[in-house]
Motif scaffolding. Structure first.
Motif, PDB file in Angstrom:
ATOM      1  N   VAL A   1      63.681  39.327  46.625  1.00  0.00           N
ATOM      2  CA  VAL A   1      62.805  39.420  45.450  1.00  0.00           C
ATOM      3  C   VAL A   1      63.511  38.837  44.228  1.00  0.00           C
ATOM      4  CG1 VAL A   1      61.609  40.994  43.890  1.00  0.00           C
ATOM      5  CG2 VAL A   1      61.559  41.412  46.359  1.00  0.00           C
ATOM      6  N   VAL A   2      64.783  39.206  44.053  1.00  0.00           N
ATOM      7  CA  VAL A   2      65.552  38.680  42.923  1.00  0.00           C
ATOM      8  C   VAL A   2      65.678  37.162  43.037  1.00  0.00           C
ATOM      9  CG1 VAL A   2      67.753  38.760  41.693  1.00  0.00           C
ATOM     10  CG2 VAL A   2      66.819  40.850  42.717  1.00  0.00           C
ATOM     11  N   ARG A   3      65.957  36.686  44.238  1.00  0.00           N
ATOM     12  CA  ARG A   3      66.054  35.234  44.469  1.00  0.00           C
ATOM     13  C   ARG A   3      64.738  34.542  44.135  1.00  0.00           C
ATOM     14  NH1 ARG A   3      65.708  33.615  50.494  1.00  0.00           N
ATOM     15  NH2 ARG A   3      63.574  34.208  49.927  1.00  0.00           N
ATOM     16  N   ASN A   4      63.616  35.129  44.558  1.00  0.00           N
ATOM     17  CA  ASN A   4      62.316  34.511  44.298  1.00  0.00           C
ATOM     18  C   ASN A   4      61.974  34.504  42.814  1.00  0.00           C
ATOM     19  OD1 ASN A   4      62.037  34.070  47.025  1.00  0.00           O
ATOM     20  ND2 ASN A   4      60.737  35.857  47.390  1.00  0.00           N
ATOM     21  N   VAL A   5      62.393  35.551  42.087  1.00  0.00           N
ATOM     22  CA  VAL A   5      62.185  35.560  40.633  1.00  0.00           C
ATOM     23  C   VAL A   5      62.966  34.412  39.993  1.00  0.00           C
ATOM     24  CG1 VAL A   5      62.640  36.838  38.506  1.00  0.00           C
ATOM     25  CG2 VAL A   5      61.669  38.017  40.488  1.00  0.00           C
TER      26      VAL A   5
ATOM     27  N   PRO B   1      85.236  49.409  46.047  1.00  0.00           N
ATOM     28  CA  PRO B   1      83.996  48.795  45.592  1.00  0.00           C
ATOM     29  C   PRO B   1      82.886  49.818  45.460  1.00  0.00           C
ATOM     30  CG  PRO B   1      84.329  48.325  47.916  1.00  0.00           C
ATOM     31  CD  PRO B   1      85.587  49.002  47.412  1.00  0.00           C
ATOM     32  N   ARG B   2      81.942  49.478  44.589  1.00  0.00           N
ATOM     33  CA  ARG B   2      80.782  50.353  44.390  1.00  0.00           C
ATOM     34  C   ARG B   2      79.951  50.387  45.655  1.00  0.00           C
ATOM     35  NH1 ARG B   2      78.007  48.063  39.733  1.00  0.00           N
ATOM     36  NH2 ARG B   2      79.083  49.577  38.457  1.00  0.00           N
ATOM     37  N   GLN B   3      79.484  51.543  46.012  1.00  0.00           N
ATOM     38  CA  GLN B   3      78.623  51.681  47.177  1.00  0.00           C
ATOM     39  C   GLN B   3      77.193  51.285  46.816  1.00  0.00           C
ATOM     40  OE1 GLN B   3      79.683  52.580  50.299  1.00  0.00           O
ATOM     41  NE2 GLN B   3      81.711  52.358  49.365  1.00  0.00           N
ATOM     42  N   ARG B   4      76.640  50.420  47.650  1.00  0.00           N
ATOM     43  CA  ARG B   4      75.281  49.958  47.397  1.00  0.00           C
ATOM     44  C   ARG B   4      74.280  50.754  48.231  1.00  0.00           C
ATOM     45  NH1 ARG B   4      75.545  43.636  48.380  1.00  0.00           N
ATOM     46  NH2 ARG B   4      77.257  44.255  49.738  1.00  0.00           N
ATOM     47  N   GLY B   5      73.078  50.846  47.656  1.00  0.00           N
ATOM     48  CA  GLY B   5      71.983  51.434  48.390  1.00  0.00           C
ATOM     49  C   GLY B   5      72.015  52.942  48.501  1.00  0.00           C
ATOM     50  N   LYS B   6      72.963  53.584  47.805  1.00  0.00           N
ATOM     51  CA  LYS B   6      73.097  55.031  47.898  1.00  0.00           C
ATOM     52  C   LYS B   6      72.385  55.671  46.726  1.00  0.00           C
ATOM     53  CE  LYS B   6      76.749  57.711  49.992  1.00  0.00           C
ATOM     54  NZ  LYS B   6      78.173  57.991  50.054  1.00  0.00           N
ATOM     55  N   ALA B   7      71.374  56.460  47.010  1.00  0.00           N
ATOM     56  CA  ALA B   7      70.614  57.129  45.963  1.00  0.00           C
ATOM     57  C   ALA B   7      70.134  56.140  44.914  1.00  0.00           C
ATOM     58  CB  ALA B   7      71.460  58.210  45.307  1.00  0.00           C
ATOM     59  N   ALA B   8      69.723  54.975  45.389  1.00  0.00           N
ATOM     60  CA  ALA B   8      69.283  53.936  44.461  1.00  0.00           C
ATOM     61  C   ALA B   8      67.873  54.228  43.967  1.00  0.00           C
ATOM     62  CB  ALA B   8      69.322  52.570  45.151  1.00  0.00           C
ATOM     63  N   SER B   9      67.701  54.221  42.667  1.00  0.00           N
ATOM     64  CA  SER B   9      66.378  54.469  42.098  1.00  0.00           C
ATOM     65  C   SER B   9      65.625  53.157  41.977  1.00  0.00           C
ATOM     66  CB  SER B   9      66.538  55.106  40.716  1.00  0.00           C
ATOM     67  OG  SER B   9      67.300  54.262  39.868  1.00  0.00           O
ATOM     68  N   LYS B  10      64.311  53.251  41.852  1.00  0.00           N
ATOM     69  CA  LYS B  10      63.500  52.050  41.704  1.00  0.00           C
ATOM     70  C   LYS B  10      63.768  51.405  40.346  1.00  0.00           C
ATOM     71  CE  LYS B  10      59.738  53.439  44.777  1.00  0.00           C
ATOM     72  NZ  LYS B  10      58.272  53.674  44.905  1.00  0.00           N
TER      73      LYS B  10
ATOM     74  N   PRO C   1      75.025  48.243  36.517  1.00  0.00           N
ATOM     75  CA  PRO C   1      74.799  47.652  37.834  1.00  0.00           C
ATOM     76  C   PRO C   1      73.717  46.580  37.797  1.00  0.00           C
ATOM     77  CG  PRO C   1      73.791  49.833  37.707  1.00  0.00           C
ATOM     78  CD  PRO C   1      74.615  49.661  36.471  1.00  0.00           C
ATOM     79  N   ARG C   2      73.879  45.554  38.590  1.00  0.00           N
ATOM     80  CA  ARG C   2      72.892  44.489  38.701  1.00  0.00           C
ATOM     81  C   ARG C   2      71.778  44.898  39.663  1.00  0.00           C
ATOM     82  NH1 ARG C   2      73.973  42.137  34.116  1.00  0.00           N
ATOM     83  NH2 ARG C   2      75.945  40.999  34.036  1.00  0.00           N
ATOM     84  N   LEU C   3      70.696  44.158  39.622  1.00  0.00           N
ATOM     85  CA  LEU C   3      69.544  44.474  40.456  1.00  0.00           C
ATOM     86  C   LEU C   3      69.887  44.409  41.940  1.00  0.00           C
ATOM     87  CD1 LEU C   3      66.890  42.450  38.434  1.00  0.00           C
ATOM     88  CD2 LEU C   3      66.997  44.939  38.600  1.00  0.00           C
ATOM     89  N   THR C   4      70.537  43.320  42.343  1.00  0.00           N
ATOM     90  CA  THR C   4      70.873  43.148  43.753  1.00  0.00           C
ATOM     91  C   THR C   4      72.037  44.034  44.155  1.00  0.00           C
ATOM     92  OG1 THR C   4      70.148  40.833  43.638  1.00  0.00           O
ATOM     93  CG2 THR C   4      71.490  41.472  45.522  1.00  0.00           C
ATOM     94  N   GLY C   5      73.102  43.997  43.371  1.00  0.00           N
ATOM     95  CA  GLY C   5      74.301  44.745  43.708  1.00  0.00           C
ATOM     96  C   GLY C   5      74.091  46.239  43.771  1.00  0.00           C
ATOM     97  N   SER C   6      73.128  46.746  42.988  1.00  0.00           N
ATOM     98  CA  SER C   6      72.868  48.186  42.978  1.00  0.00           C
ATOM     99  C   SER C   6      72.041  48.636  44.180  1.00  0.00           C
ATOM    100  CB  SER C   6      72.131  48.578  41.693  1.00  0.00           C
ATOM    101  OG  SER C   6      70.827  48.003  41.676  1.00  0.00           O
ATOM    102  N   GLY C   7      71.405  47.664  44.873  1.00  0.00           N
ATOM    103  CA  GLY C   7      70.571  48.001  46.014  1.00  0.00           C
ATOM    104  C   GLY C   7      69.176  48.453  45.646  1.00  0.00           C
ATOM    105  N   ARG C   8      68.840  48.370  44.328  1.00  0.00           N
ATOM    106  CA  ARG C   8      67.521  48.856  43.909  1.00  0.00           C
ATOM    107  C   ARG C   8      66.408  47.845  44.152  1.00  0.00           C
ATOM    108  NH1 ARG C   8      68.633  50.663  37.894  1.00  0.00           N
ATOM    109  NH2 ARG C   8      70.063  48.903  38.066  1.00  0.00           N
ATOM    110  N   VAL C   9      66.779  46.580  44.337  1.00  0.00           N
ATOM    111  CA  VAL C   9      65.780  45.541  44.552  1.00  0.00           C
ATOM    112  C   VAL C   9      66.176  44.716  45.771  1.00  0.00           C
ATOM    113  CG1 VAL C   9      64.622  43.526  43.555  1.00  0.00           C
ATOM    114  CG2 VAL C   9      65.327  45.417  42.072  1.00  0.00           C
TER     115      VAL C   9
END
Length: 316
Positions: free
Chosen positions: A111-115, A13-22, A99-107
């Motif tokens: 926040v995604v849920r609230n949007v 699986p893709r690693q989340r939160g690693k070097a994640a950009s804004k 990558p998706r917003l949540t799955g990539s760890g960038r958001v």
């Protein structure tokens, strides 16, 4: 082009939160999945055309606009809801596409849920306005069920989208409910002729969902997401997609007997047929995304040409 990764149990699986950009504005736009939005417009166009054809001169553009806001907000809301739910479940860890917003760890997932909730709120507000204008208070219950269905598609403990029922949801809510609801809020009745149009809208929505799930078939299997495409064989999934995408054109032939200009909607085959050919011959993710875009745009063109045929039955 490299082929989509196969169902390989050793795939990591893709690693989340690693070097994640804004996230950028473009990332949020991608999260809204604009390629799916024509499907929200299709039932509004068809419903409005059906209302005008049934009661000439009864075109309530503000009500049509309100129905469009409901449909678009629900579509965007469910897209962000899916991003959130698939992300926190780890389903998107196996994605081979962007990558998706949540799955990539960038958001932050909240926040995604609230949007998603914001867009559900916009849909609810527009639906409330339509209810007040029409004085049909039972529409509030329909709207509440639609929002709940949008959330529990991939949300909650037992999302029905993970049980192979996604096509049922989109057929009912983005086909029948959206089309017939648009007719009803304008003329306060549903002519029998509107049902076939509602079925066509639902079939196109099913086609888009199916090709999307065919693209993700292997990775969804790895993640334990049991969509209809993972339950069927690849050949079976392709057959279902072709049926979903092409059956609306049978409806075109039926309408053409009464509204000759409806035959112009057959021009949408110029986009839909290539999408069927691509889906039935390629396993490359990039190709399947193209097929998704073609059938989505083709559905909108079909709806616009059908509306033209209903409003202007024949050249005299």
């Amino acid at each position: 082009m490299a082929k989509q990764k196969s169902n390989n149990p050793t795939q990591k699986p893709r690693q989340r939160g690693k070097a994640a950009s804004k996230p950028t504005v473009g990332d949020w736009i991608e999260g809204a999945r604009l390629r799916t939005l024509p499907l929200a417009i299709v039932p509004i166009v068809l419903g409005t055309a059906s209302a005008v054809a049934a009661v000439p001169g009864e075109f309530h553009w503000l009500r049509a606009l309100g129905a469009l806001v409901v449909a678009l907000a629900l579509q965007i809301g469910v897209n962000f809801s899916n991003d959130y739910s698939d992300g926190i479940r780890g389903t998107d860890d196996y994605r081979v596409g962007p990558p998706r917003l949540t799955g990539s760890g960038r958001v932050n997932p909240k926040v995604v849920r609230n949007v998603a909730f914001v867009f559900f709120g916009i849909a609810a507000a527009a639906g409330l306005a339509l209810t007040i204008v029409t004085q049909q208070w039972w529409l509030l219950a329909v709207g509440a069920v639609a929002i709940l269905a949008a959330w529990f598609y991939t949300g909650g403990k037992r999302p029905y989208g993970y049980a192979g029922l996604g096509e049922v949801f989109v057929f009912i809510f983005f086909g029948l409910v959206a089309t017939l609801g648009t007719v009803y809020v304008q003329i306060l009745t549903v002519p029998q002729s509107a049902w076939l149009l509602a079925v066509a809208a639902g079939l196109f929505s099913c086609a888009v969902l199916m090709v999307n799930n065919i693209r993700d078939r292997d990775t969804d299997t790895l993640a334990g997401k049991r969509t209809l495409a993972t339950r069927l064989s690849l050949r079976g999934s392709r057959i279902f997609f072709a049926a979903f995408a092409l059956l609306p054109f049978v409806i075109t032939l039926i309408y053409g007997l009464l509204y000759p200009n409806a035959f112009f909607a057959l021009f949408a085959l110029l986009l839909v047929v290539p999408s069927v050919i691509i889906t039935c011959t390629s396993e490359v993710a990039k190709d399947l995304i193209l097929a998704l875009k073609l059938v989505s745009i083709g559905a909108l063109i079909w709806a616009l040409l059908m509306a033209f045929g209903l409003w202007f039955p024949a050249f005299v």
